[in-house]
Design a protein around this motif. Structure first.
Motif, PDB file in Angstrom:
ATOM      1  N   ALA A 130       8.900  -5.073 -16.243  1.00  0.00           N
ATOM      2  CA  ALA A 130       8.635  -5.307 -17.663  1.00  0.00           C
ATOM      3  C   ALA A 130       7.964  -4.065 -18.241  1.00  0.00           C
ATOM      4  O   ALA A 130       7.586  -3.146 -17.508  1.00  0.00           O
ATOM      5  CB  ALA A 130       7.738  -6.534 -17.858  1.00  0.00           C
ATOM      6  N   ALA A 131       7.793  -4.053 -19.552  1.00  0.00           N
ATOM      7  CA  ALA A 131       7.101  -2.946 -20.202  1.00  0.00           C
ATOM      8  C   ALA A 131       5.608  -2.987 -19.875  1.00  0.00           C
ATOM      9  O   ALA A 131       5.021  -4.068 -19.726  1.00  0.00           O
ATOM     10  CB  ALA A 131       7.306  -3.010 -21.714  1.00  0.00           C
ATOM     11  N   GLN A 132       5.008  -1.821 -19.752  1.00  0.00           N
ATOM     12  CA  GLN A 132       3.570  -1.675 -19.573  1.00  0.00           C
ATOM     13  C   GLN A 132       3.018  -1.090 -20.875  1.00  0.00           C
ATOM     14  O   GLN A 132       3.657  -0.226 -21.489  1.00  0.00           O
ATOM     15  CB  GLN A 132       3.246  -0.767 -18.395  1.00  0.00           C
ATOM     16  CG  GLN A 132       4.029  -1.080 -17.123  1.00  0.00           C
ATOM     17  CD  GLN A 132       3.828  -2.495 -16.608  1.00  0.00           C
ATOM     18  OE1 GLN A 132       2.702  -2.966 -16.476  1.00  0.00           O
ATOM     19  NE2 GLN A 132       4.933  -3.182 -16.324  1.00  0.00           N
ATOM     20  N   HIS A 190      -1.418 -11.177 -13.564  1.00  0.00           N
ATOM     21  CA  HIS A 190      -0.293 -10.260 -13.401  1.00  0.00           C
ATOM     22  C   HIS A 190       0.190  -9.721 -14.739  1.00  0.00           C
ATOM     23  O   HIS A 190       0.883  -8.694 -14.799  1.00  0.00           O
ATOM     24  CB  HIS A 190       0.859 -10.942 -12.651  1.00  0.00           C
ATOM     25  CG  HIS A 190       1.644 -11.912 -13.483  1.00  0.00           C
ATOM     26  ND1 HIS A 190       2.814 -11.565 -14.104  1.00  0.00           N
ATOM     27  CD2 HIS A 190       1.409 -13.205 -13.802  1.00  0.00           C
ATOM     28  CE1 HIS A 190       3.289 -12.615 -14.766  1.00  0.00           C
ATOM     29  NE2 HIS A 190       2.450 -13.623 -14.603  1.00  0.00           N
ATOM     30  N   ASN A 191      -0.180 -10.419 -15.828  1.00  0.00           N
ATOM     31  CA  ASN A 191       0.110  -9.927 -17.175  1.00  0.00           C
ATOM     32  C   ASN A 191      -1.203  -9.782 -17.944  1.00  0.00           C
ATOM     33  O   ASN A 191      -1.299 -10.092 -19.120  1.00  0.00           O
ATOM     34  CB  ASN A 191       1.071 -10.857 -17.907  1.00  0.00           C
ATOM     35  CG  ASN A 191       0.529 -12.278 -18.026  1.00  0.00           C
ATOM     36  OD1 ASN A 191      -0.471 -12.626 -17.384  1.00  0.00           O
ATOM     37  ND2 ASN A 191       1.179 -13.103 -18.821  1.00  0.00           N
ATOM     38  N   VAL A 229      -5.384  -1.342 -21.223  1.00  0.00           N
ATOM     39  CA  VAL A 229      -4.101  -1.412 -20.518  1.00  0.00           C
ATOM     40  C   VAL A 229      -3.666  -2.867 -20.367  1.00  0.00           C
ATOM     41  O   VAL A 229      -4.428  -3.704 -19.876  1.00  0.00           O
ATOM     42  CB  VAL A 229      -4.203  -0.757 -19.130  1.00  0.00           C
ATOM     43  CG1 VAL A 229      -2.843  -0.748 -18.443  1.00  0.00           C
ATOM     44  CG2 VAL A 229      -4.773   0.658 -19.242  1.00  0.00           C
ATOM     45  N   HIS A 230      -2.440  -3.143 -20.793  1.00  0.00           N
ATOM     46  CA  HIS A 230      -1.841  -4.458 -20.567  1.00  0.00           C
ATOM     47  C   HIS A 230      -0.707  -4.278 -19.564  1.00  0.00           C
ATOM     48  O   HIS A 230       0.308  -3.656 -19.870  1.00  0.00           O
ATOM     49  CB  HIS A 230      -1.290  -5.050 -21.862  1.00  0.00           C
ATOM     50  CG  HIS A 230      -0.611  -6.378 -21.665  1.00  0.00           C
ATOM     51  ND1 HIS A 230      -1.306  -7.537 -21.420  1.00  0.00           N
ATOM     52  CD2 HIS A 230       0.702  -6.711 -21.645  1.00  0.00           C
ATOM     53  CE1 HIS A 230      -0.453  -8.536 -21.269  1.00  0.00           C
ATOM     54  NE2 HIS A 230       0.775  -8.060 -21.386  1.00  0.00           N
ATOM     55  N   LEU A 276       3.396  -7.217 -14.355  1.00  0.00           N
ATOM     56  CA  LEU A 276       3.972  -6.974 -13.032  1.00  0.00           C
ATOM     57  C   LEU A 276       4.148  -8.292 -12.303  1.00  0.00           C
ATOM     58  O   LEU A 276       3.522  -9.302 -12.643  1.00  0.00           O
ATOM     59  CB  LEU A 276       3.061  -6.044 -12.224  1.00  0.00           C
ATOM     60  CG  LEU A 276       2.827  -4.645 -12.825  1.00  0.00           C
ATOM     61  CD1 LEU A 276       1.684  -3.937 -12.106  1.00  0.00           C
ATOM     62  CD2 LEU A 276       4.100  -3.818 -12.751  1.00  0.00           C
ATOM     63  N   ALA A 277       4.980  -8.296 -11.286  1.00  0.00           N
ATOM     64  CA  ALA A 277       5.191  -9.511 -10.511  1.00  0.00           C
ATOM     65  C   ALA A 277       3.895  -9.927  -9.817  1.00  0.00           C
ATOM     66  O   ALA A 277       3.149  -9.071  -9.327  1.00  0.00           O
ATOM     67  CB  ALA A 277       6.284  -9.284  -9.468  1.00  0.00           C
ATOM     68  N   PRO A 278       3.579 -11.205  -9.781  1.00  0.00           N
ATOM     69  CA  PRO A 278       2.392 -11.642  -9.050  1.00  0.00           C
ATOM     70  C   PRO A 278       2.477 -11.250  -7.576  1.00  0.00           C
ATOM     71  O   PRO A 278       3.569 -11.155  -7.017  1.00  0.00           O
ATOM     72  CB  PRO A 278       2.425 -13.172  -9.218  1.00  0.00           C
ATOM     73  CG  PRO A 278       3.257 -13.410 -10.439  1.00  0.00           C
ATOM     74  CD  PRO A 278       4.292 -12.317 -10.437  1.00  0.00           C
TER      75      PRO A 278
END
Length: 303
Positions: A136-138, A201-202, A267-268, A271-273
């Motif tokens: 996903a986008a960071q 994770h998010n 920072v948001h 990522l996968a758990p």
């Protein structure tokens, strides 16, 4: 000593969460950067610059943005490593000189690389950036005062540079809320993180650099059951020239690209758990050994 003392970090957390951050001297804000935020009432969110990185096509950014809090939303469809670094020039330094420094840092010759790294400390201010993930986008939110900034994907063999000009008076807006602080600092003369052991994770966090070197804050997925002691033993074996145990890594890192001492970013991650190692791969300005190899890593579970 950095202006970000531990009390300052706690205060910053409370102030940022309320959406009324005062930049202070670490960003060089002046009295005419913008009107007093308390007189503005309700704020909108930061400006957003979205970009998608590929190995062949690179990425694109707009040529300008309004000065203020800016969110860099970086993504990539590729599993390849992409690290989009932003920086500004110190007074009297040309972009040509900065490019020369960065090219030197990426050299295979250690003497050239070390000289280039030390030149970077002299010549630029690293403002952060995005290390992408195909998951996903960071998102990385940073303050951009009026001025000129440059971005480059450090994994791009062509080193294509993008120029971004922040224009106008500083536009106050509500920065993203965060739940924790991750500090990059020095402990007994060694680079280390101060960070929790778990994070959504998010989730969203405030990253601050209180040490005297550049630091990144990235998350690298590890084999379940991996411990900090194993990662330390792995890198000790690498430094010793082997034999090297089985790799703890299951993929590339993602998150926040490098910040100069005294800088911060919100920072948001998305990522996968699972289990990750929070790690910094920026090389030491003494011997080029990556900070992570020196012990700047911490096991974190993203829930």
């Amino acid at each position: 000593m950095s202006i970000w003392s531990r009390p300052a970090i706690r205060i910053a957390g409370a102030v940022l969460a309320s959406g009324a951050l005062v930049l202070g001297s670490q960003t060089g804000a002046s009295a005419n950067s913008g009107a007093n935020p308390a007189s503005r009432g309700r704020f909108s969110g930061p400006s957003v610059i979205s970009f998608n990185v590929t190995t062949d096509g690179g990425y694109s950014m707009p040529p300008r943005v309004h000065s203020g809090f800016v969110t860099l939303r970086g993504s990539s469809p590729e599993a390849a490593y992409h690290a989009v670094q932003g920086f500004s020039l110190k007074p009297g330094v040309s972009l040509a000189q900065a490019k020369q420094d960065i090219t030197a840092v990426l050299s295979d010759d250690s003497v050239t690389a070390l000289a280039g790294l030390r030149a970077l400390y002299r010549d630029i201010v690293e403002i952060g950036g995005v290390v992408t993930s195909p998951y996903a986008a960071q998102e990385v939110t940073i303050p951009l005062e009026r001025g000129t900034y440059y971005f480059v994907d450090l994994s791009d063999p062509l080193l294509r540079y993008h120029t971004l000009r922040a224009v106008g008076n500083f536009k106050w807006s509500t920065p993203p809320r965060f739940t924790t602080v991750i500090e990059s600092t020095m402990v007994n003369g060694q680079p280390r993180f101060r960070a929790p052991s778990t994070l959504a994770h998010n989730g969203t966090f405030l990253a601050v650099v209180t040490g005297d070197e550049f630091h990144e804050t990235v998350f690298r997925p590890v084999v379940p059951g991996t411990t900090d002691a194993y990662v330390t033993a792995f890198y000790n074996a690498v430094l010793a020239g082997g034999p090297i145990p089985a790799s703890p890594w299951t993929g590339f890192q993602a998150g926040l690209q490098s910040l100069s001492p005294g800088r911060w970013a919100i920072v948001h991650i998305n990522l996968a758990p699972g289990p990750y190692e929070l790690i910094c791969y920026v090389p030491s300005d003494e011997n080029l050994i990556p900070h992570g190899w020196m012990g700047m890593h911490k096991l974190m579970r993203l829930t």
